[in-house]
Enzyme design. Structure first.
Site, short mmCIF file in Angstrom:
data_model
loop_
_atom_site.label_atom_id
_atom_site.label_comp_id
_atom_site.label_asym_id
_atom_site.label_seq_id
_atom_site.Cartn_x
_atom_site.Cartn_y
_atom_site.Cartn_z
N ASN A 52 0.87 -1.18 0.00
CA ASN A 52 0.00 0.00 0.00
C ASN A 52 0.91 1.22 0.00
O ASN A 52 1.51 1.54 1.01
CB ASN A 52 -0.89 -0.02 1.25
CG ASN A 52 -1.68 1.26 1.42
OD1 ASN A 52 -1.71 2.11 0.52
ND2 ASN A 52 -2.31 1.41 2.58
N TRP A 53 0.98 1.87 -1.15
CA TRP A 53 1.91 3.00 -1.29
C TRP A 53 1.39 4.26 -0.60
O TRP A 53 2.12 5.25 -0.50
CB TRP A 53 2.17 3.29 -2.76
CG TRP A 53 2.95 2.22 -3.47
CD1 TRP A 53 3.45 1.06 -2.93
CD2 TRP A 53 3.32 2.21 -4.86
NE1 TRP A 53 4.10 0.34 -3.90
CE2 TRP A 53 4.03 1.00 -5.09
CE3 TRP A 53 3.11 3.07 -5.92
CZ2 TRP A 53 4.55 0.67 -6.34
CZ3 TRP A 53 3.61 2.75 -7.17
CH2 TRP A 53 4.32 1.56 -7.38
N LYS A 54 0.12 4.23 -0.19
CA LYS A 54 -0.50 5.42 0.43
C LYS A 54 -0.30 6.62 -0.51
O LYS A 54 -0.21 6.44 -1.72
CB LYS A 54 0.05 5.64 1.83
CG LYS A 54 -0.06 4.36 2.67
CD LYS A 54 0.14 4.55 4.13
CE LYS A 54 0.01 3.21 4.83
NZ LYS A 54 0.09 3.30 6.28
N GLU A 86 -6.64 4.65 8.06
CA GLU A 86 -6.48 6.08 7.74
C GLU A 86 -7.76 6.62 7.11
O GLU A 86 -8.10 7.79 7.31
CB GLU A 86 -5.25 6.26 6.83
CG GLU A 86 -3.96 6.06 7.62
CD GLU A 86 -2.79 5.50 6.83
OE1 GLU A 86 -2.82 5.54 5.58
OE2 GLU A 86 -1.85 5.00 7.48
N GLU A 98 -4.70 -4.76 10.88
CA GLU A 98 -3.69 -3.72 11.00
C GLU A 98 -3.92 -2.94 12.29
O GLU A 98 -4.71 -2.00 12.32
CB GLU A 98 -3.78 -2.74 9.81
CG GLU A 98 -3.49 -3.38 8.47
CD GLU A 98 -2.98 -2.36 7.45
OE1 GLU A 98 -1.96 -2.66 6.83
OE2 GLU A 98 -3.57 -1.28 7.30
N GLY A 132 3.11 2.51 10.65
CA GLY A 132 4.04 3.61 10.45
C GLY A 132 4.80 4.01 11.71
O GLY A 132 5.46 5.05 11.74
N GLY A 141 3.07 -1.04 4.17
CA GLY A 141 3.07 0.39 3.85
C GLY A 141 4.46 0.86 3.48
O GLY A 141 4.93 0.63 2.36
N GLY A 142 5.13 1.52 4.42
CA GLY A 142 6.42 2.15 4.15
C GLY A 142 7.42 1.27 3.42
O GLY A 142 8.08 1.72 2.47
N HIS A 169 -9.33 1.02 5.32
CA HIS A 169 -8.03 1.26 5.95
C HIS A 169 -8.21 2.20 7.13
O HIS A 169 -9.05 3.11 7.09
CB HIS A 169 -7.05 1.86 4.93
CG HIS A 169 -5.64 1.86 5.42
ND1 HIS A 169 -5.17 2.80 6.31
CD2 HIS A 169 -4.61 1.00 5.19
CE1 HIS A 169 -3.91 2.53 6.58
NE2 HIS A 169 -3.54 1.44 5.93
N SER A 185 4.12 -1.91 10.22
CA SER A 185 5.59 -1.93 10.38
C SER A 185 6.22 -3.27 10.01
O SER A 185 7.19 -3.71 10.64
CB SER A 185 5.97 -1.52 11.81
OG SER A 185 5.53 -0.20 12.07
P1 13P Z 1 3.40 0.51 7.55
O1 13P Z 1 3.90 -0.77 6.94
O2 13P Z 1 4.08 1.74 7.00
O3 13P Z 1 3.37 0.45 9.04
O4 13P Z 1 1.86 0.67 7.06
C1 13P Z 1 1.00 -0.38 7.20
C2 13P Z 1 -0.25 -0.05 6.47
O5 13P Z 1 -1.00 0.80 6.87
C3 13P Z 1 -0.51 -0.78 5.21
O6 13P Z 1 -1.82 -0.57 4.79
#
Ligand code: 13P
Length: 249
Positions: free
Chosen positions: A9-11, A97, A167, A173, A233-234, A95, A212
């Site tokens: 997930n590149w956000k 967010e 999650e 993050g 994510g990251g 998600h 993470s």
């Molecule tokens: P991180 O891997 O950056 O913690 O993000 C997880 C995430 O929200 C994937 O959707």
């Protein structure tokens, strides 16, 4: 046997140039990933370009969100059929967010899951508790409520062609990954909740962990009985790191 899925997930990250470089980096190594299915979910505006680069190869395309509506006067939204037309196999719904910053509630997430499936995509429905909820001992209450919204709305049969991602909000993050035991415990709880409605569907359902995940901790997480891959994510913004995670699948 559930096939591991590793989805990036590149956000809201990237530029046309960086996205092209990232996809090329992934494609250079994705051919050797045998055990896991791999998907990436770029921002909507990059889908056409990324989809063209992926071109039916070993990495699947996904989107980060969709509208609950199929078309119409919903300025700024993207419809499921549009995403499907651009080759999305997966779409993330609910998600944390989106839940936190856009007020998406359990009922809306359930409707989005159904809309995604109606457009022929596989939804990756996210659930997870906040730190405050975990510390109050409410993790299972919160996760149970989020999963029940899917079971009571679209219904258990819909979960035969869906993915659920656990999650924990406190792990996203933050660099603070859930331990394999913590994650496994919630995954087993989710599978059990679904098994109470339909054991076979629960058994076949892929449950991803997100929060993470890195190359250094992916193997121990994916080794747990009820963890069938990750939502990254990251670490999915770095081709080598993401490929290391994919190889851990
Ligand atoms: P991180 O891997 O950056 O913690 O993000 C997880 C995430 O929200 C994937 O959707």
């Amino acid at each position: 046997m559930r096939r591991t899925l590793v989805a990036g997930n590149w956000k809201m990250n990237g530029s046309r140039a960086s996205v092209a470089e990232l996809v090329d980096g992934l494609l250079a190594g994705a051919g050797t990933v045998a055990s896991a299915e791999v998907a990436i979910c770029p921002p909507h505006v990059f889908l056409a370009e990324v989809g063209a680069r992926l071109d039916g190869g070993p990495v699947a395309l996904g989107a980060q969100d969709l509208s609950e509506h199929v078309s119409g006067a919903y300025t700024g939204e993207i419809a499921g059929p549009m995403l499907a037309e651009y080759g999305c196999r997966y779409v993330i719904v609910g998600h944390s967010e989106r839940r936190a910053y856009h007020g998406e509630d359990d009922a809306l997430v359930a409707r989005k899951l159904a809309t995604a499936q109606a457009a022929g995509m596989i939804p990756i429905a996210c659930v997870g508790e906040t730190l405050e909820e975990r510390e109050a001992g409410d993790t299972e209450t919160v996760i149970g409520r989020q999963v029940d919204a899917l079971l009571d709305g679209p219904g258990v049969v819909a979960l035969a062609s869906a993915v659920i991602a656990y999650e924990p909000v406190w792990a996203i993050g933050t660099g603070r990954t859930a331990t394999p035991d913590q994650a496994q415990s919630v995954h087993a709880f989710i599978r059990g909740r679904i098994a109470a409605r339909d054991a076979a569907i629960a058994d076949g359902l892929r449950l991803l962990y997100g929060g993470s995940v890195k190359g250094a901790n992916a193997s121990e997480l994916f080794a747990m009985q009820d963890i069938d891959g990750g939502l990254i994510g990251g670490a999915s913004l770095d081709a080598d790191e993401f490929l290391t995670i994919c190889h851990a699948g």
